[in-house]
Design a protein around this motif. Structure first.
Motif, mmCIF file in Angstrom:
data_model
loop_
_atom_site.group_PDB
_atom_site.id
_atom_site.type_symbol
_atom_site.label_atom_id
_atom_site.label_comp_id
_atom_site.label_asym_id
_atom_site.label_seq_id
_atom_site.Cartn_x
_atom_site.Cartn_y
_atom_site.Cartn_z
ATOM 1 N N PHE A 32 0.596 -1.151 0.082
ATOM 2 C CA PHE A 32 -0.175 -0.125 0.078
ATOM 3 C C PHE A 32 1.039 1.337 0.090
ATOM 4 O O PHE A 32 0.862 2.134 -0.854
ATOM 5 N N GLU A 33 1.810 1.342 0.775
ATOM 6 C CA GLU A 33 2.820 2.437 0.937
ATOM 7 C C GLU A 33 3.485 2.872 -0.513
ATOM 8 O O GLU A 33 3.481 3.806 -0.902
ATOM 9 N N PHE A 34 3.807 1.373 -1.019
ATOM 10 C CA PHE A 34 4.154 1.588 -2.334
ATOM 11 C C PHE A 34 3.638 2.073 -3.405
ATOM 12 O O PHE A 34 3.913 3.173 -4.072
ATOM 13 N N ASP A 35 2.204 1.737 -3.501
ATOM 14 C CA ASP A 35 1.544 2.307 -4.512
ATOM 15 C C ASP A 35 1.196 3.661 -4.209
ATOM 16 O O ASP A 35 0.977 4.411 -5.254
ATOM 17 N N MET A 36 1.163 4.302 -2.854
ATOM 18 C CA MET A 36 0.766 5.684 -2.732
ATOM 19 C C MET A 36 1.820 6.501 -3.356
ATOM 20 O O MET A 36 1.697 7.779 -3.936
#
Ligand code: AMP
Ligand code: ZN
Length: 664
Positions: A32-36
């Motif tokens: 999720f952090e990566f996608d953000m």
């Protein structure tokens, strides 16, 4: 920070995360952090097209469409490899080499032969500029847009790389990834793909790179071509490439003789089935680059390299019958009974068909002519049907609905491939299977008693569970087929001797589902005796290191069944070990808690197994391969050089036997 700096710093950050995730398999942030972060970068790039960078991590998601793949010439030719199939072939090759090189020491780098599609990547100033398929070796197709979506291919290199070079590797699909792709296709009503290799190769020529991006492709690298690279050996090529950010498998080994090469090949012939991807052999390369240059090339392949092919021989034969085996857990395995055929030096009469889905997928039917293959597995498998030979009146195979042994209706749980017979207390092979597991070498290790005798004892009504073994008398056993005074005595003595087997092995022997050797050890250590374990709650169990929901449920279920409790009580009354011994309790500490060790080499004062036990007794973990999670490598004499370099490259401290003992 201005916008350009902000964009660049996001790109660097995402690149590092890609590297950790796809090359090292060790992510440090959530998906999720990566996608953000990726979304943020996409937004900034869209607003500021003036800062376009062909190596930006946002280009990984694909979207470029290639209508026609342009043909490009390879600056350095891509050669084939000569094949060998035996130790003799390799020895002949070594002689040819020695004849050319004269009396010098020749070392070999052994790598696995990854089974996929070969690719050549060109890097200039650390940036990926072109990716070309092998084609005919002189020229191939430019598939750069598609290759850029493969996350383990670095778009931007790190470290001190040469200004310009080609690097060669293999595009593969992992077995897991391939299975998942097929699962999705089946669910979507599409035909599954045949094998990972062809699918990987086909993926490179998809026109829409966004589709390529969705496939779990990987790129494993193995060689470099270029001028003035400043590298002196193949082993160094692998290390350097790794340090620039490429995914280079660490199973490669430097060998000093064909003997050692064969050891490597034999080891992987068996163990390759534990690898996450398919391999079809070993590639042996003369290590020294100067030697390589001296040896040169034949019309098609380098003289300094040789592929050694694993024996995946196949044969065709007729399927006479499908029978069904019931395992000790009640799992049903369909077995193909074949017209005997010679395969890889042995006569094959049976092959595994795995499960109902496999039968349906291959559409195997009785009477079919089938392809049988024998790889490293012991049991051969059926890989396909020769449909041209199928008779017109053949009918699709119908899977059985009831247990072939006890006629109970079979069940199949959500998400499980196997059918099960739920009649665990009354189904003969389940009963004997549990007893056979109980007496097996890693469990109670009962001397003088084998699997066939267990079946005989059961058939004669002398035993119906493993507790019954402990009341057998010599007089009861002697009349059995093939028994004599002496063998009966051995049996009874063997059973009696097993009463000294330590608690963790007794726990394993009970045959609680999902409680294998290691889990049994963990549970024994955590609970110290069976009474404590029997009353453990679900929450308590899952709180134990490495015990998950599935195991916890299974343990609770086992001890909630009255028949099991009764059997355990009986075993206790016969004197089996149901708690850790005084000595075990004394020797256990938590001194190494939270630490993971890899043990390598030969030790002076202690055997490897005792050393491992010492680590576990003191709360530490033993792992078989070095990763960034390894706390220490305990090194004895003759530690493997690849382990050493791996430890060094990951910064894992290497300690001696004495230093280790000092920690206790
Ligand atoms: P062949 O296609 O049988 O001529 O075998 C040569 C091919 O093996 C090369 O073109 C590579 O694509 C492939 N290969 C797979 N693994 C390796 C490796 N470790 N070293 C060299 N070639 C490899
Ligand atoms: Zn049954």
């Amino acid at each position: 920070m201005n916008i350009e700096q902000q964009i660049n710093s996001l790109r660097d950050e995402l690149r590092e995360h890609n590297y950790k995730y796809y090359v090292l398999d060790q992510p440090s942030i959530t998906d999720f952090e990566f996608d953000m972060k990726l979304k943020e970068l996409q937004k900034l790039e869209a607003e500021h097209p003036e800062f376009y960078d062909p190596a930006s991590p946002t280009l990984r998601v694909g979207g470029m469409v290639t209508k026609n793949f342009e043909t490009v010439a390879h600056e350095h030719r891509m050669y084939s490899l000569e094949n060998s199939y035996s130790k003799e072939d390799l020895e002949d090759w070594e002689k040819r080499i020695q004849r050319i090189l004269g009396d010098v020491e020749v070392e070999f780098t052994c790598e696995l032969k990854y089974d996929g599609a070969s690719i050549s990547l060109t890097y200039e100033e650390g940036q990926l500029v072109r990716a070309v398929t092998r084609g005919d070796g002189f020229q191939g197709d430019d598939v750069t847009n598609n290759i850029k979506t493969i996350k383990s291919v670095p778009l931007q290199l790190k470290g001190d790389f040469p200004p310009k070079f080609d690097i060669r590797g293999e595009i593969i699909l992992t077995l897991d990834g391939f299975a998942k792709m097929n699962q999705e296709r089946i669910e979507a009503g599409e035909d599954p793909y045949m094998n990972p290799r062809n699918t990987a190769s086909g993926s490179l020529k998809l026109q829409d790179s966004a589709l390529v991006a969705q496939r779990p492709l990987e790129c494993l690298l193995y060689s470099i071509a270029g001028n003035n690279l400043g590298i002196s050996s193949q082993f160094e090529v692998l290390e350097k490439a790794r340090s620039w950010g490429f995914k280079v498998p660490t199973v490669a080994k430097l060998c000093e003789s064909t003997e050692e090469v064969m050891q490597f090949a034999d080891h992987w012939d068996i163990n390759r089935h534990n690898l996450p991807y398919e391999t079809d052999g070993v590639v042996v390369k003369v290590n020294n680059i100067q030697h390589q240059e001296e040896l040169g090339y034949t019309a098609k392949s380098p003289r300094w390299a040789m592929a050694y092919k694993f024996k995946a021989e196949s044969a065709t034969t007729v399927l006479n019958e499908i029978t069904y085996q019931v395992g000790r857990t009640g799992a049903i395995t369909p077995v193909a009974n074949l017209e005997p055929v010679l395969l890889a030096g042995t006569t094959v009469k049976r092959a595994s068909l795995h499960n109902a889905d496999q039968i349906a997928k291959l559409d195997v039917r009785v009477g079919d002519t089938v392809f049988v293959e024998k790889g490293g597995e012991i049991i051969p498998k059926i890989t396909g049907v020769d449909f041209t030979k199928r008779s017109v009146d053949s009918a699709p195979t119908e899977y059985i609905s009831n247990c072939p042994e006890c006629d109970t209706e079979l069940i199949r749980k959500e998400g499980e491939a196997q059918h099960f017979c739920p009649n665990d207390t009354g189904c003969p092979p389940q009963i004997t299977g549990r007893i056979q597991h109980f007496i097996s070498r890693k469990a109670m290790d009962i001397e003088g008693l084998g699997g066939e005798t267990v079946e005989l004892l059961f058939k004669e009504g002398l035993i119906s569970n493993y507790a019954d073994l402990y009341t057998l008398t010599k007089e009861q056993v002697i009349p059995l087929e093939r028994m004599a005074e002496k063998s009966a005595e051995n049996l009874v003595n063997g059973v009696a001797a097993s009463k000294a087997i330590p608690f963790e092995r007794v726990l394993f022997a009970l045959g609680i589902r999902y409680v294998g050797e290691t889990v049994a050890k963990k549970l024994a250590k955590a609970y110290k005796n069976i009474d404590a374990l029997m009353v453990a709650s679900h929450e308590e169990l899952v709180a134990v290191d490495e015990i998950g929901e599935r195991i916890a449920e299974s343990v609770i279920k086992f001890f909630s069944e009255p028949t099991n409790l009764e059997i355990v009580e009986r075993l206790k009354s016969y004197g089996l070990q149901f708690s850790l011994s005084e000595e075990q309790l004394e020797n256990q500490t938590d001194k190494l808690k939270g630490l993971t060790f890899v043990v390598s080499g030969v030790f002076e004062t202690i055997s490897r197994n005792d050393l491992k036990k010492l680590i576990e007794d003191n709360g530490g973990k033993v792992a078989s391969s070095i990763s960034s999670k390894t706390s220490f490598v305990v090194a004895g004499d003759n530690m493997g050089p690849s382990k050493k370099t791996k430890a060094e490259s990951l910064g894992v401290p290497i300690i001696s036997e004495q230093e280790f003992m000092g920690k206790l």
